[in-house]
Scaffold this active site. Structure first.
Site, PDB file in Angstrom:
ATOM      1  N   LYS A 173      22.924  36.399  34.737  1.00 24.97           N
ATOM      2  CA  LYS A 173      23.889  36.443  33.636  1.00 24.97           C
ATOM      3  C   LYS A 173      24.030  37.897  33.199  1.00 24.97           C
ATOM      4  O   LYS A 173      23.139  38.455  32.558  1.00 24.97           O
ATOM      5  CB  LYS A 173      23.400  35.608  32.440  1.00 24.97           C
ATOM      6  CG  LYS A 173      24.485  35.497  31.367  1.00 24.97           C
ATOM      7  CD  LYS A 173      23.956  35.027  30.023  1.00 24.97           C
ATOM      8  CE  LYS A 173      23.633  36.165  29.097  1.00 24.97           C
ATOM      9  NZ  LYS A 173      24.771  37.009  28.681  1.00 24.97           N
ATOM     10  N   GLU A 248      12.017  44.883  30.139  1.00 29.55           N
ATOM     11  CA  GLU A 248      12.265  46.296  29.829  1.00 29.55           C
ATOM     12  C   GLU A 248      12.992  46.319  28.503  1.00 29.55           C
ATOM     13  O   GLU A 248      14.164  45.929  28.429  1.00 29.55           O
ATOM     14  CB  GLU A 248      13.147  46.946  30.904  1.00 29.55           C
ATOM     15  CG  GLU A 248      12.483  47.116  32.249  1.00 29.55           C
ATOM     16  CD  GLU A 248      11.275  48.017  32.207  1.00 29.55           C
ATOM     17  OE1 GLU A 248      11.112  48.770  31.223  1.00 29.55           O
ATOM     18  OE2 GLU A 248      10.469  47.944  33.140  1.00 29.55           O
ATOM     19  N   CYS A 282      18.233  53.053  26.575  1.00 34.29           N
ATOM     20  CA  CYS A 282      16.897  52.756  26.055  1.00 34.29           C
ATOM     21  C   CYS A 282      16.025  53.989  26.159  1.00 34.29           C
ATOM     22  O   CYS A 282      15.000  54.077  25.494  1.00 34.29           O
ATOM     23  CB  CYS A 282      16.277  51.530  26.709  1.00 34.29           C
ATOM     24  SG  CYS A 282      16.287  51.600  28.463  1.00 34.29           S
ATOM     25  N   GLU A 381      14.911  51.085  16.600  1.00 31.47           N
ATOM     26  CA  GLU A 381      15.874  51.528  17.612  1.00 31.47           C
ATOM     27  C   GLU A 381      17.299  51.330  17.086  1.00 31.47           C
ATOM     28  O   GLU A 381      17.679  50.211  16.751  1.00 31.47           O
ATOM     29  CB  GLU A 381      15.674  50.742  18.904  1.00 31.47           C
ATOM     30  CG  GLU A 381      16.493  51.295  20.040  1.00 31.47           C
ATOM     31  CD  GLU A 381      16.284  50.562  21.354  1.00 31.47           C
ATOM     32  OE1 GLU A 381      16.271  49.321  21.351  1.00 31.47           O
ATOM     33  OE2 GLU A 381      16.167  51.243  22.395  1.00 31.47           O
TER      34      GLU A 381
HETATM   35  C1  UN1 Z   1      18.479  52.306  30.138  1.00 25.34           C
HETATM   36  O1  UN1 Z   1      18.909  52.991  29.221  1.00 25.34           O
HETATM   37  O2  UN1 Z   1      18.263  51.098  29.949  1.00 25.34           O
HETATM   38  O3  UN1 Z   1      16.650  57.267  32.757  1.00 25.34           O
HETATM   39  C2  UN1 Z   1      18.265  52.806  31.511  1.00 25.34           C
HETATM   40  C3  UN1 Z   1      17.792  57.003  32.402  1.00 25.34           C
HETATM   41  C4  UN1 Z   1      18.650  56.158  33.305  1.00 25.34           C
HETATM   42  C5  UN1 Z   1      18.373  54.713  33.090  1.00 25.34           C
HETATM   43  C6  UN1 Z   1      18.446  54.279  31.666  1.00 25.34           C
HETATM   44  N1  UN1 Z   1      18.376  56.504  34.679  1.00 25.34           N
HETATM   45  O4  UN1 Z   1      18.271  57.394  31.349  1.00 25.34           O
END
Ligand code: UN1
Length: 489
Positions: A173, A248, A282, A381
């Protein structure tokens, strides 16, 4: 207007609900497509199709499975420009970054394909004579994948590609804000020869469709990237059925700037880490922990660079910062700007939604200074272009502040002092530490993931890529022809 059905057993099939949702460009509010919403029954059909496809796919030798991926990578390379432009329209980030997102998908596809000939186990000795011991990797079965909107192709590819090489089949999804790029990715895989049913796509809200995947008794593992809140919920639900889950989740990623740092380099790193992807990574830099001796110089230079950033449509070559993804994110970021002010932080620039001549969801790049490490804007966050500057008096305090968070994904230190750099590598609690580089831009051949509230110990990509999607089996071969008893004197 194109309408997308669900992908089940290699066919685009009607969902059993009559519901649809729209795929909106967050810069222009143009409607790009409509998608059908799946029901619980549709998820059941998708899971059945994935299990039907499992025997043949899991028995295909890994190097042969990998050939589908090598071919898919070539097709993705040919279509990189078109896919990137579509991604900017769907997700908003600037073209240079959507090219990066597609490139990251290509990189993991090639990397995972290479793993098809490197599915190594271990061989070892036995405590008994005429006995041989080894480990092998086995696929898990049907995997449920739930992915976010900020990396519409790279994150699905991080999950899909290693899972496929490892011999699993998939029910996925994608995020409701960015399903198109996942659809394009899966179309490319099918063109490259992926058999029907190996990947099935269902669309709709997390609360119904995501939940049906999480609760499905025949899904063996869940791979989720998204918020801490949802991750906790998924982990709790999976505990009931003993379903394996890899998470994650969020970050509150720090950049430490020491008084021996190259300040201009650090400013570029903060601008890129905090405002790249409009802060919606993230790995985004959302805390800058700056030595008081260089605070004023750093802050002035950061302010000047931030004010020079141009907001707009990511397709426009002059745009530095695109929109945020949707109205609820805009509302959340606006709320946090208010919280920062109420908490007594100093709003240096930004702090409000913006209208750069477009109807979409824009927010001004925002800097708070004189932030206390325990304020909500330094702890929670925000997932937008908001950065909190926290002054400190030395490395020890900087590391204490760095670790004072429930998260532990990415981190960075700018310093010219090698012992500061190595102390930071050792002491920072995070899955990723950069020295003299920003918090974003992880490469696919290194493990990606974090500690504490960022995840549950899994890593994606890198040498752990295959491990996330396999079970290890220990094998003992006794060729003595007699009953041998381990541990019995
Ligand atoms: C994310 O923000 O979930 O290292 C992944 C990074 C990217 C991946 C981010 N290669 O900022």
């Amino acid at each position: 207007m194109q309408q997308y059905k669900l992908l089940i057993n290699g066919e685009w099939t009607d969902s059993s609900t009559n519901e649809t949702f729209e795929n909106i460009n967050p810069a222009t509010l143009e409607n790009l497509a409509t998608l059908q919403v799946a029901s619980g029954d549709d998820v059941n059909r998708a899971v059945k199709s994935a299990w039907d496809a499992f025997p043949a796919w899991s028995e295909t030798p890994p190097p042969k499975r990998a050939m589908v991926l090598f071919k898919a990578a070539r097709i993705l390379e040919e279509r990189k420009e078109d896919l990137s432009a579509l991604m900017t329209r769907e997700m908003g980030k600037v073209l240079a970054e959507t090219r990066g997102d597609v490139q990251e998908a290509i990189d993991i596809t090639l990397y995972a394909a290479g793993e098809g000939r490197r599915m190594f186990g271990e061989t070892t000795t036995s405590e008994l004579k005429d006995k041989f011991c080894m480990t092998i990797l086995r696929p898990i079965g049907v995997i449920g994948m739930i992915t976010p909107w900020n990396f519409p192709m790279a994150i699905p590819a991080w999950k899909i590609m290693p899972a496929l090489v490892a011999g699993n089949t998939i029910v996925m999804k994608p995020a409701s804000d960015t399903p198109l790029l996942t659809i394009k990715l899966v179309e490319v895989l099918m063109e490259a020869g992926l058999p029907p049913g190996v990947i099935n796509l269902v669309f709709g809200p997390g609360g119904t469709v995501g939940s049906a995947i999480v609760h499905h008794p025949d899904i063996r593992a869940i791979s989720f990237t998204g918020s801490l809140e949802t991750g906790k919920w998924i982990m709790g639900e999976c505990a009931r059925s003993m379903k394996r889950v890899s998470l994650e989740l969020g970050g509150k990623n720090p950049i430490i700037i020491m008084d021996d740092a190259d300040i201009d380099l650090a400013v570029e790193g903060v601008v890129w880490g905090a405002f790249g992807t409009t802060g919606q990574r993230c790995t985004a830099a959302s805390r800058v922990i700056v030595h008081e001796n260089v605070k004023d110089e750093f802050t002035q230079k950061l302010l000047a660079r931030t004010r020079s950033l141009k907001l707009g449509d990511g397709l426009h070559p002059d745009t530095d910062v695109g929109p945020v993804i949707n109205p609820s994110q805009l509302e959340k970021i606006t709320k946090y700007a208010g919280i920062g002010k109420e908490e007594g932080a100093n709003l240096l620039t930004g702090g409000s939604p913006a209208k750069p001549g477009l109807p979409g969801y824009f927010f001004e790049p925002t800097i708070f200074t004189e932030v206390d490490q325990n304020m909500r804007i330094a702890q929670e966050e925000i997932f937008g272009p908001v950065v909190a500057l926290i002054p400190v008096s030395g490395l020890e305090e900087a590391i204490e502040v760095t670790n004072n968070t429930m998260y532990g994904l990415s981190s960075s230190i700018y310093t010219r002092n090698i012992s500061h750099a190595f102390k930071a590598i050792e002491k920072i609690e995070a899955g990723i530490t950069y020295i003299n580089a920003s918090t974003i831009g992880a490469e696919v051949h290194l493990p990606f993931g974090g500690v504490k509230g960022t995840g549950n110990g899994f890593r994606e990509a890198g040498t752990d890529a295959i491990r996330e999607f396999t079970e290890v089996k220990a094998v003992y071969v006794d060729y003595s022809g007699s009953l041998q008893k381990a541990q019995i004197d």
